[in-house]
Write an enzyme that holds these catalytic residues in place. Structure first.
Site, PDB file in Angstrom:
ATOM      1  N   LYS A 138      -1.015  -9.362   2.866  1.00 40.43           N
ATOM      2  CA  LYS A 138      -0.189  -8.917   3.998  1.00 40.43           C
ATOM      3  C   LYS A 138      -1.042  -8.036   4.894  1.00 40.43           C
ATOM      4  O   LYS A 138      -1.818  -7.207   4.396  1.00 40.43           O
ATOM      5  CB  LYS A 138       1.049  -8.160   3.525  1.00 40.43           C
ATOM      6  CG  LYS A 138       1.898  -7.633   4.691  1.00 40.43           C
ATOM      7  CD  LYS A 138       3.286  -7.219   4.267  1.00 40.43           C
ATOM      8  CE  LYS A 138       3.369  -5.881   3.601  1.00 40.43           C
ATOM      9  NZ  LYS A 138       2.871  -4.743   4.414  1.00 40.43           N
ATOM     10  N   ASP A 150       0.835  -1.204   0.000  1.00 42.03           N
ATOM     11  CA  ASP A 150       0.000   0.000   0.000  1.00 42.03           C
ATOM     12  C   ASP A 150       0.872   1.256   0.000  1.00 42.03           C
ATOM     13  O   ASP A 150       0.361   2.380  -0.010  1.00 42.03           O
ATOM     14  CB  ASP A 150      -1.022  -0.007   1.146  1.00 42.03           C
ATOM     15  CG  ASP A 150      -0.391  -0.016   2.519  1.00 42.03           C
ATOM     16  OD1 ASP A 150       0.850  -0.119   2.616  1.00 42.03           O
ATOM     17  OD2 ASP A 150      -1.147   0.077   3.517  1.00 42.03           O
ATOM     18  N   GLU A 162       9.721  -4.158   9.819  1.00 37.00           N
ATOM     19  CA  GLU A 162      10.053  -2.842   9.260  1.00 37.00           C
ATOM     20  C   GLU A 162      10.669  -1.927  10.312  1.00 37.00           C
ATOM     21  O   GLU A 162      10.076  -1.669  11.357  1.00 37.00           O
ATOM     22  CB  GLU A 162       8.805  -2.177   8.644  1.00 37.00           C
ATOM     23  CG  GLU A 162       9.134  -0.805   8.037  1.00 37.00           C
ATOM     24  CD  GLU A 162       8.122  -0.262   7.050  1.00 37.00           C
ATOM     25  OE1 GLU A 162       7.141  -0.974   6.738  1.00 37.00           O
ATOM     26  OE2 GLU A 162       8.320   0.874   6.596  1.00 37.00           O
TER      27      GLU A 162
HETATM   28  O1  KIV Z   1       3.596  -1.101   1.563  1.00 35.26           O
HETATM   29  C1  KIV Z   1       4.737  -1.535   1.425  1.00 35.26           C
HETATM   30  O2  KIV Z   1       5.423  -1.326   0.405  1.00 35.26           O
HETATM   31  C2  KIV Z   1       5.299  -2.333   2.507  1.00 35.26           C
HETATM   32  C3  KIV Z   1       6.765  -2.651   2.448  1.00 35.26           C
HETATM   33  C4  KIV Z   1       7.572  -1.455   2.715  1.00 35.26           C
HETATM   34  C5  KIV Z   1       7.104  -3.777   3.340  1.00 35.26           C
HETATM   35  O3  KIV Z   1       4.604  -2.687   3.408  1.00 35.26           O
END
Ligand code: KIV
Length: 272
Positions: free
Chosen positions: A119, A51, A188
Protein backbone atom coordinates in the site's frame (compact mmCIF):
# COMPACT_ATOMS: atom_id res chain seq x y z
CA UNK A 1 -20.86 -15.62 1.86
CA UNK A 2 -17.21 -16.42 1.29
CA UNK A 3 -15.10 -15.11 -1.57
CA UNK A 4 -13.65 -18.54 -2.37
CA UNK A 5 -15.16 -21.99 -2.02
CA UNK A 6 -11.87 -23.71 -1.11
CA UNK A 7 -9.39 -22.80 1.56
CA UNK A 8 -6.91 -20.99 -0.66
CA UNK A 9 -5.55 -17.57 0.17
CA UNK A 10 -7.56 -14.72 -1.37
CA UNK A 11 -6.00 -12.81 -4.27
CA UNK A 12 -6.81 -9.53 -5.97
CA UNK A 13 -9.13 -11.51 -8.29
CA UNK A 14 -11.21 -12.57 -5.28
CA UNK A 15 -11.24 -9.00 -3.95
CA UNK A 16 -12.45 -7.71 -7.32
CA UNK A 17 -15.09 -10.48 -7.42
CA UNK A 18 -16.41 -9.28 -4.04
CA UNK A 19 -16.71 -5.76 -5.42
CA UNK A 20 -18.44 -6.95 -8.62
CA UNK A 21 -20.82 -9.13 -6.61
CA UNK A 22 -21.73 -6.23 -4.32
CA UNK A 23 -20.34 -7.96 -1.20
CA UNK A 24 -18.61 -5.55 1.18
CA UNK A 25 -14.89 -6.12 1.81
CA UNK A 26 -13.76 -6.49 5.42
CA UNK A 27 -10.18 -5.36 6.07
CA UNK A 28 -8.36 -5.05 9.40
CA UNK A 29 -4.79 -4.32 10.41
CA UNK A 30 -2.63 -6.84 12.27
CA UNK A 31 1.00 -6.72 13.28
CA UNK A 32 1.85 -10.07 14.89
CA UNK A 33 1.47 -13.82 14.37
CA UNK A 34 -1.20 -14.59 16.99
CA UNK A 35 -3.49 -11.63 16.34
CA UNK A 36 -3.23 -12.13 12.60
CA UNK A 37 -4.20 -15.79 13.02
CA UNK A 38 -7.28 -14.85 15.05
CA UNK A 39 -8.26 -12.14 12.57
CA UNK A 40 -7.80 -14.60 9.70
CA UNK A 41 -9.92 -17.28 11.40
CA UNK A 42 -12.68 -14.69 11.90
CA UNK A 43 -13.23 -14.21 8.17
CA UNK A 44 -11.52 -10.95 7.32
CA UNK A 45 -10.82 -10.63 3.57
CA UNK A 46 -7.70 -8.45 3.67
CA UNK A 47 -5.17 -8.02 6.48
CA UNK A 48 -3.18 -4.81 6.27
CA UNK A 49 0.17 -4.66 8.01
CA UNK A 50 -0.19 -0.91 8.35
CA UNK A 51 2.55 1.50 9.32
CA UNK A 52 0.13 2.39 12.13
CA UNK A 53 2.45 -0.24 13.64
CA UNK A 54 4.48 2.83 14.63
CA UNK A 55 1.65 4.27 16.74
CA UNK A 56 -0.04 1.23 18.24
CA UNK A 57 2.83 -1.26 18.63
CA UNK A 58 6.09 0.70 18.68
CA UNK A 59 4.79 3.73 20.64
CA UNK A 60 5.85 6.51 18.24
CA UNK A 61 3.81 9.74 18.01
CA UNK A 62 3.59 9.47 14.20
CA UNK A 63 4.21 6.81 11.55
CA UNK A 64 7.30 8.61 10.25
CA UNK A 65 9.97 6.68 12.19
CA UNK A 66 8.75 3.27 10.91
CA UNK A 67 11.34 1.58 8.67
CA UNK A 68 11.11 -0.98 5.90
CA UNK A 69 12.83 -3.50 8.20
CA UNK A 70 10.12 -2.90 10.86
CA UNK A 71 7.44 -3.55 8.25
CA UNK A 72 9.11 -6.69 6.92
CA UNK A 73 9.59 -8.21 10.39
CA UNK A 74 5.92 -7.69 11.31
CA UNK A 75 4.53 -8.53 7.86
CA UNK A 76 6.43 -11.85 7.87
CA UNK A 77 4.89 -12.75 11.23
CA UNK A 78 1.41 -11.82 9.98
CA UNK A 79 1.87 -13.84 6.82
CA UNK A 80 3.07 -16.89 8.80
CA UNK A 81 0.02 -16.63 11.07
CA UNK A 82 -2.54 -16.64 8.26
CA UNK A 83 -3.84 -18.93 5.54
CA UNK A 84 -6.89 -17.28 3.99
CA UNK A 85 -6.81 -13.47 4.02
CA UNK A 86 -4.94 -11.50 1.42
CA UNK A 87 -2.00 -9.78 3.18
CA UNK A 88 -1.02 -6.23 2.19
CA UNK A 89 2.00 -4.38 3.61
CA UNK A 90 2.38 -0.60 3.86
CA UNK A 91 5.44 1.00 2.32
CA UNK A 92 6.53 3.32 5.15
CA UNK A 93 7.60 6.97 5.00
CA UNK A 94 10.30 7.69 2.42
CA UNK A 95 10.40 4.20 0.92
CA UNK A 96 8.06 5.03 -2.00
CA UNK A 97 9.28 8.58 -2.68
CA UNK A 98 9.91 7.92 -6.40
CA UNK A 99 9.14 5.04 -8.78
CA UNK A 100 12.55 3.29 -8.55
CA UNK A 101 12.82 3.55 -4.76
CA UNK A 102 9.26 2.27 -4.44
CA UNK A 103 9.96 -0.63 -6.80
CA UNK A 104 13.04 -1.68 -4.85
CA UNK A 105 11.14 -1.36 -1.51
CA UNK A 106 8.17 -3.34 -2.82
CA UNK A 107 10.38 -6.11 -4.22
CA UNK A 108 12.14 -6.42 -0.86
CA UNK A 109 8.81 -6.56 1.00
CA UNK A 110 7.30 -9.20 -1.27
CA UNK A 111 10.46 -11.34 -1.31
CA UNK A 112 11.16 -11.19 2.42
CA UNK A 113 7.66 -11.18 3.96
CA UNK A 114 5.54 -13.28 1.63
CA UNK A 115 2.91 -10.51 1.43
CA UNK A 116 0.93 -10.27 -1.79
CA UNK A 117 0.67 -6.51 -2.25
CA UNK A 118 1.88 -3.15 -0.96
CA UNK A 119 0.00 0.00 0.00
CA UNK A 120 1.27 3.46 -0.93
CA UNK A 121 -0.03 6.74 0.51
CA UNK A 122 -0.55 9.70 -1.79
CA UNK A 123 -2.84 11.45 -4.25
CA UNK A 124 -2.49 11.88 -8.01
CA UNK A 125 1.27 12.46 -7.66
CA UNK A 126 1.61 8.82 -6.58
CA UNK A 127 0.10 7.55 -9.85
CA UNK A 128 3.43 7.15 -11.74
CA UNK A 129 4.81 5.24 -8.72
CA UNK A 130 1.82 2.91 -8.71
CA UNK A 131 2.15 2.41 -12.47
CA UNK A 132 5.84 1.43 -12.17
CA UNK A 133 5.10 -1.28 -9.60
CA UNK A 134 2.05 -2.61 -11.43
CA UNK A 135 4.10 -2.83 -14.63
CA UNK A 136 6.44 -5.16 -12.70
CA UNK A 137 3.59 -7.37 -11.53
CA UNK A 138 3.24 -5.98 -8.01
CA UNK A 139 -0.33 -5.31 -6.82
CA UNK A 140 -0.68 -1.86 -5.23
CA UNK A 141 -3.37 -0.48 -2.95
CA UNK A 142 -3.62 3.33 -3.01
CA UNK A 143 -4.45 5.53 -0.02
CA UNK A 144 -5.91 9.06 -0.23
CA UNK A 145 -7.62 11.57 2.07
CA UNK A 146 -5.88 11.69 5.42
CA UNK A 147 -2.42 10.31 4.66
CA UNK A 148 -0.64 10.12 8.04
CA UNK A 149 2.86 10.03 6.48
CA UNK A 150 2.18 13.63 5.31
CA UNK A 151 0.98 14.79 8.75
CA UNK A 152 3.51 17.63 8.94
CA UNK A 153 2.51 18.96 5.54
CA UNK A 154 -1.20 18.53 6.27
CA UNK A 155 -0.80 20.21 9.66
CA UNK A 156 -2.70 17.57 11.64
CA UNK A 157 -5.30 14.81 11.42
CA UNK A 158 -8.66 16.09 10.12
CA UNK A 159 -11.48 15.25 7.71
CA UNK A 160 -10.74 15.73 3.99
CA UNK A 161 -12.89 16.87 1.03
CA UNK A 162 -14.86 19.51 2.93
CA UNK A 163 -15.26 21.99 0.03
CA UNK A 164 -15.90 21.54 -3.69
CA UNK A 165 -12.28 22.07 -4.91
CA UNK A 166 -10.96 19.63 -2.26
CA UNK A 167 -13.63 17.08 -3.19
CA UNK A 168 -12.81 17.44 -6.91
CA UNK A 169 -9.10 16.98 -6.17
CA UNK A 170 -9.83 13.74 -4.27
CA UNK A 171 -12.06 12.42 -7.05
CA UNK A 172 -9.38 13.23 -9.67
CA UNK A 173 -6.69 11.54 -7.56
CA UNK A 174 -8.84 8.43 -7.16
CA UNK A 175 -9.39 8.22 -10.91
CA UNK A 176 -5.66 8.73 -11.61
CA UNK A 177 -4.71 5.95 -9.19
CA UNK A 178 -7.24 3.57 -10.72
CA UNK A 179 -5.89 4.43 -14.19
CA UNK A 180 -2.33 3.76 -12.93
CA UNK A 181 -3.41 0.24 -12.00
CA UNK A 182 -4.12 0.35 -8.25
CA UNK A 183 -6.26 -2.69 -7.38
CA UNK A 184 -8.04 -0.95 -4.47
CA UNK A 185 -8.03 2.40 -2.72
CA UNK A 186 -8.15 3.29 0.98
CA UNK A 187 -10.24 6.42 1.62
CA UNK A 188 -9.19 7.72 5.03
CA UNK A 189 -11.25 10.34 6.90
CA UNK A 190 -13.02 11.73 3.83
CA UNK A 191 -16.43 13.45 3.90
CA UNK A 192 -18.89 10.52 3.44
CA UNK A 193 -20.65 12.04 0.40
CA UNK A 194 -17.31 12.49 -1.36
CA UNK A 195 -16.24 8.92 -0.48
CA UNK A 196 -19.59 7.68 -1.85
CA UNK A 197 -19.06 9.60 -5.09
CA UNK A 198 -15.51 8.22 -5.49
CA UNK A 199 -16.86 4.71 -4.91
CA UNK A 200 -19.55 5.28 -7.52
CA UNK A 201 -17.04 6.53 -10.11
CA UNK A 202 -14.46 3.74 -9.65
CA UNK A 203 -14.50 0.10 -10.75
CA UNK A 204 -11.86 -0.88 -8.18
CA UNK A 205 -13.01 -1.25 -4.56
CA UNK A 206 -12.71 1.64 -2.12
CA UNK A 207 -11.96 0.68 1.48
CA UNK A 208 -13.12 3.36 3.89
CA UNK A 209 -11.93 4.37 7.33
CA UNK A 210 -13.91 7.17 8.93
CA UNK A 211 -15.39 7.90 5.49
CA UNK A 212 -18.99 6.76 5.86
CA UNK A 213 -20.87 3.56 5.03
CA UNK A 214 -20.92 3.74 1.23
CA UNK A 215 -17.41 2.55 0.42
CA UNK A 216 -16.96 -0.92 -1.10
CA UNK A 217 -15.34 -2.08 2.14
CA UNK A 218 -14.19 -0.91 5.55
CA UNK A 219 -10.87 -1.02 7.41
CA UNK A 220 -9.97 -0.38 11.04
CA UNK A 221 -6.85 -0.57 13.14
CA UNK A 222 -7.30 -3.83 15.12
CA UNK A 223 -6.35 -2.15 18.41
CA UNK A 224 -9.14 0.43 17.94
CA UNK A 225 -11.67 -2.32 17.16
CA UNK A 226 -10.89 -4.46 20.22
CA UNK A 227 -10.11 -1.66 22.70
CA UNK A 228 -6.42 -2.47 23.11
CA UNK A 229 -4.96 0.98 23.59
CA UNK A 230 -3.33 3.15 26.22
CA UNK A 231 -3.84 6.29 24.13
CA UNK A 232 -7.09 7.91 22.90
CA UNK A 233 -8.59 6.34 19.75
CA UNK A 234 -9.92 8.27 16.70
CA UNK A 235 -13.52 9.46 17.09
CA UNK A 236 -14.80 7.30 14.20
CA UNK A 237 -13.52 4.06 15.77
CA UNK A 238 -16.18 2.41 17.93
CA UNK A 239 -14.42 -0.32 19.96
CA UNK A 240 -16.42 -3.59 20.17
CA UNK A 241 -14.46 -4.97 23.13
CA UNK A 242 -12.35 -3.71 26.03
CA UNK A 243 -9.30 -5.92 25.82
CA UNK A 244 -7.25 -3.32 27.74
CA UNK A 245 -9.57 -3.79 30.75
CA UNK A 246 -9.30 -7.61 30.50
CA UNK A 247 -5.49 -7.39 30.48
CA UNK A 248 -5.42 -4.94 33.41
CA UNK A 249 -7.72 -7.21 35.42
CA UNK A 250 -5.79 -10.44 34.68
CA UNK A 251 -2.42 -8.81 35.35
CA UNK A 252 -3.75 -7.11 38.50
CA UNK A 253 -4.99 -10.47 39.86
CA UNK A 254 -1.67 -12.11 39.00
CA UNK A 255 0.30 -9.35 40.74
CA UNK A 256 -1.82 -9.61 43.85
CA UNK A 257 -1.55 -13.46 43.90
CA UNK A 258 2.23 -13.23 43.59
CA UNK A 259 2.45 -10.62 46.35
CA UNK A 260 0.22 -12.64 48.71
CA UNK A 261 2.29 -15.75 48.11
CA UNK A 262 5.49 -13.82 48.83
CA UNK A 263 3.98 -12.50 52.08
CA UNK A 264 2.98 -16.02 53.16
CA UNK A 265 6.50 -17.32 52.40
CA UNK A 266 8.08 -14.43 54.32
CA UNK A 267 5.86 -15.19 57.36
CA UNK A 268 6.76 -18.93 57.22
CA UNK A 269 10.46 -18.04 57.06
CA UNK A 270 10.10 -15.70 60.05
CA UNK A 271 8.37 -18.41 62.14
CA UNK A 272 11.19 -20.81 61.15
O1 KIV B 1 -1.40 2.21 8.63
C1 KIV B 1 -2.58 1.86 8.68
O2 KIV B 1 -3.03 1.12 9.57
C2 KIV B 1 -3.47 2.33 7.63
C3 KIV B 1 -4.95 2.11 7.82
C4 KIV B 1 -5.48 2.98 8.87
C5 KIV B 1 -5.68 2.25 6.54
O3 KIV B 1 -3.03 2.90 6.68
Amino acid sequence: MSATTDNKRLTIRDIHALRRGGEKIAMLTAYDYVTAGLVDQSGVDIILVGDSLGNVVLGYETTLPVTLDDMIRHASAVYRGTTRAMVVCDLPFGTARDPETALSSAITVLQQSGCQAVKIEGGGAAAPIVARLVEQGIPVMGHIGLTPQAVHQLGGYYKHGRDAPAAQELIAAARDLQKAGAFALVLEFIVPEVAAEITRQLDIPTIGIGSGPDCAGQVLVINDLIGLNTRPVPGFARPRADVAAIIRQAVGEYVSDVKQHATAQTKEAAIG
